[in-house]
Design a protein around this motif. Sequence first.
Motif, PDB file in Angstrom:
ATOM      1  N   SER A  25       0.393  -8.418  -1.982  1.00 10.97           N
ATOM      2  CA  SER A  25      -0.791  -8.936  -3.689  1.00 10.97           C
ATOM      3  C   SER A  25      -0.759  -9.488  -4.338  1.00 10.97           C
ATOM      4  O   SER A  25      -0.194 -10.510  -4.548  1.00 10.97           O
ATOM      5  CB  SER A  25      -0.122  -7.006  -5.015  1.00 10.97           C
ATOM      6  OG  SER A  25       0.966  -7.857  -4.437  1.00 10.97           O
ATOM      7  N   PHE A  27      -3.812 -11.310  -3.831  1.00 12.97           N
ATOM      8  CA  PHE A  27      -4.546 -12.869  -3.343  1.00 12.97           C
ATOM      9  C   PHE A  27      -4.775 -11.460  -2.628  1.00 12.97           C
ATOM     10  O   PHE A  27      -5.044 -10.828  -2.056  1.00 12.97           O
ATOM     11  CB  PHE A  27      -2.801 -13.500  -2.826  1.00 12.97           C
ATOM     12  CG  PHE A  27      -2.686 -13.738  -1.406  1.00 12.97           C
ATOM     13  CD1 PHE A  27      -1.144 -12.818  -1.524  1.00 12.97           C
ATOM     14  CD2 PHE A  27      -3.166 -13.149   0.066  1.00 12.97           C
ATOM     15  CE1 PHE A  27      -0.668 -12.379  -0.224  1.00 12.97           C
ATOM     16  CE2 PHE A  27      -2.475 -12.827   0.972  1.00 12.97           C
ATOM     17  CZ  PHE A  27      -0.715 -11.803   0.848  1.00 12.97           C
ATOM     18  N   THR A  28      -6.220 -12.931  -2.587  1.00 12.86           N
ATOM     19  CA  THR A  28      -7.337 -12.318  -1.253  1.00 12.86           C
ATOM     20  C   THR A  28      -6.931 -12.848   0.210  1.00 12.86           C
ATOM     21  O   THR A  28      -6.673 -12.798   0.840  1.00 12.86           O
ATOM     22  CB  THR A  28      -8.496 -12.945  -1.366  1.00 12.86           C
ATOM     23  OG1 THR A  28      -9.135 -13.282  -2.274  1.00 12.86           O
ATOM     24  CG2 THR A  28      -9.419 -12.049  -0.820  1.00 12.86           C
ATOM     25  N   SER A  30      -7.567 -11.421   2.810  1.00 14.81           N
ATOM     26  CA  SER A  30      -8.310 -11.345   4.368  1.00 14.81           C
ATOM     27  C   SER A  30      -8.385 -12.370   4.930  1.00 14.81           C
ATOM     28  O   SER A  30      -8.846 -13.068   5.356  1.00 14.81           O
ATOM     29  CB  SER A  30      -9.416 -10.305   4.236  1.00 14.81           C
ATOM     30  OG  SER A  30     -10.176 -10.841   2.641  1.00 14.81           O
ATOM     31  N   ASN A  31      -8.002 -13.512   3.618  1.00 11.02           N
ATOM     32  CA  ASN A  31      -8.114 -15.314   3.372  1.00 11.02           C
ATOM     33  C   ASN A  31      -6.730 -15.621   4.034  1.00 11.02           C
ATOM     34  O   ASN A  31      -7.206 -16.374   4.341  1.00 11.02           O
ATOM     35  CB  ASN A  31      -8.327 -16.077   2.640  1.00 11.02           C
ATOM     36  CG  ASN A  31     -10.135 -15.895   2.037  1.00 11.02           C
ATOM     37  OD1 ASN A  31     -11.119 -15.219   3.028  1.00 11.02           O
ATOM     38  ND2 ASN A  31     -10.380 -15.883   0.997  1.00 11.02           N
ATOM     39  N   TYR A  32      -6.109 -14.642   4.188  1.00 10.30           N
ATOM     40  CA  TYR A  32      -5.085 -15.337   4.972  1.00 10.30           C
ATOM     41  C   TYR A  32      -4.472 -14.801   6.356  1.00 10.30           C
ATOM     42  O   TYR A  32      -4.113 -13.696   7.222  1.00 10.30           O
ATOM     43  CB  TYR A  32      -3.861 -14.671   4.476  1.00 10.30           C
ATOM     44  CG  TYR A  32      -4.256 -14.946   2.259  1.00 10.30           C
ATOM     45  CD1 TYR A  32      -4.666 -15.411   1.542  1.00 10.30           C
ATOM     46  CD2 TYR A  32      -2.855 -16.841   2.444  1.00 10.30           C
ATOM     47  CE1 TYR A  32      -4.941 -16.046   0.574  1.00 10.30           C
ATOM     48  CE2 TYR A  32      -2.839 -17.054   1.190  1.00 10.30           C
ATOM     49  CZ  TYR A  32      -3.582 -17.037   0.336  1.00 10.30           C
ATOM     50  OH  TYR A  32      -3.372 -17.643  -0.348  1.00 10.30           O
ATOM     51  N   SER A  53      -6.424 -14.228  10.521  1.00  9.40           N
ATOM     52  CA  SER A  53      -6.624 -13.357   9.342  1.00  9.40           C
ATOM     53  C   SER A  53      -8.412 -12.101   9.522  1.00  9.40           C
ATOM     54  O   SER A  53      -7.675 -10.958   8.662  1.00  9.40           O
ATOM     55  CB  SER A  53      -7.758 -14.376   8.244  1.00  9.40           C
ATOM     56  OG  SER A  53      -8.575 -15.335   8.898  1.00  9.40           O
ATOM     57  N   ASN A  74      -7.029  -4.787   6.463  1.00  9.77           N
ATOM     58  CA  ASN A  74      -6.747  -5.758   5.128  1.00  9.77           C
ATOM     59  C   ASN A  74      -7.753  -4.705   3.973  1.00  9.77           C
ATOM     60  O   ASN A  74      -7.742  -5.411   3.309  1.00  9.77           O
ATOM     61  CB  ASN A  74      -8.329  -6.317   6.313  1.00  9.77           C
ATOM     62  CG  ASN A  74      -7.275  -7.615   6.691  1.00  9.77           C
ATOM     63  OD1 ASN A  74      -6.620  -7.790   6.562  1.00  9.77           O
ATOM     64  ND2 ASN A  74      -8.723  -8.342   6.849  1.00  9.77           N
ATOM     65  N   ASN A  77      -4.218  -3.830   2.328  1.00 10.75           N
ATOM     66  CA  ASN A  77      -3.464  -5.832   2.046  1.00 10.75           C
ATOM     67  C   ASN A  77      -2.698  -4.982   3.172  1.00 10.75           C
ATOM     68  O   ASN A  77      -1.196  -5.709   2.692  1.00 10.75           O
ATOM     69  CB  ASN A  77      -3.093  -5.600   0.549  1.00 10.75           C
ATOM     70  CG  ASN A  77      -4.566  -5.797   0.061  1.00 10.75           C
ATOM     71  OD1 ASN A  77      -5.441  -5.518   0.839  1.00 10.75           O
ATOM     72  ND2 ASN A  77      -4.880  -5.489  -0.933  1.00 10.75           N
ATOM     73  N   HIS A 100      -2.804 -19.355   4.541  1.00 13.73           N
ATOM     74  CA  HIS A 100      -4.919 -19.488   3.846  1.00 13.73           C
ATOM     75  C   HIS A 100      -4.991 -20.223   5.171  1.00 13.73           C
ATOM     76  O   HIS A 100      -4.381 -21.527   5.514  1.00 13.73           O
ATOM     77  CB  HIS A 100      -4.350 -20.199   2.553  1.00 13.73           C
ATOM     78  CG  HIS A 100      -5.887 -19.993   1.890  1.00 13.73           C
ATOM     79  ND1 HIS A 100      -6.775 -21.038   1.782  1.00 13.73           N
ATOM     80  CD2 HIS A 100      -6.674 -18.998   0.739  1.00 13.73           C
ATOM     81  CE1 HIS A 100      -7.775 -20.744   2.275  1.00 13.73           C
ATOM     82  NE2 HIS A 100      -7.802 -19.257   0.977  1.00 13.73           N
TER      83      HIS A 100
END
Length: 118
Positions: A25, A27-28, A30-32, A53, A74, A77, A100
């Motif tokens: 939680s 942060f985005t 799916s970008n990691y 990702s 995703n 999360n 990231h």
Amino acid sequence: QVQLVESGGGLVQPGGSLRLSCAASGFTFSNYAMSWYRQAPGKERELVADIFSTGGSTDYADSVKGRFAISRDNAKNTVYLQMNSLKPEDTAVYYCKARHKVTGMNYWGKGTLVTVSS
């Protein structure tokens, strides 16, 4: 704020299975890229498995290939580590890490203990 919370650890007999979860939680997700590491008593932390990702690419330490499987959802999360055919040498604190995909910024969870013993 950023949080990675691992769960699912515990005591299991040799040959048994466990499924670890890491809920993210702040942060985005799916970008990691996501990874699982472990640290046994008296040893350095080591990479166990990671997943891109988008979930399209995975990699494993030789010691767990064919026994462990990393996956991610995703939409929830969450990243998972399915551990089968557990051995005493798998005993460790298991951590998840988020990296990231562009900046390389890392976030770590606090870990969950897995003990494999009869």
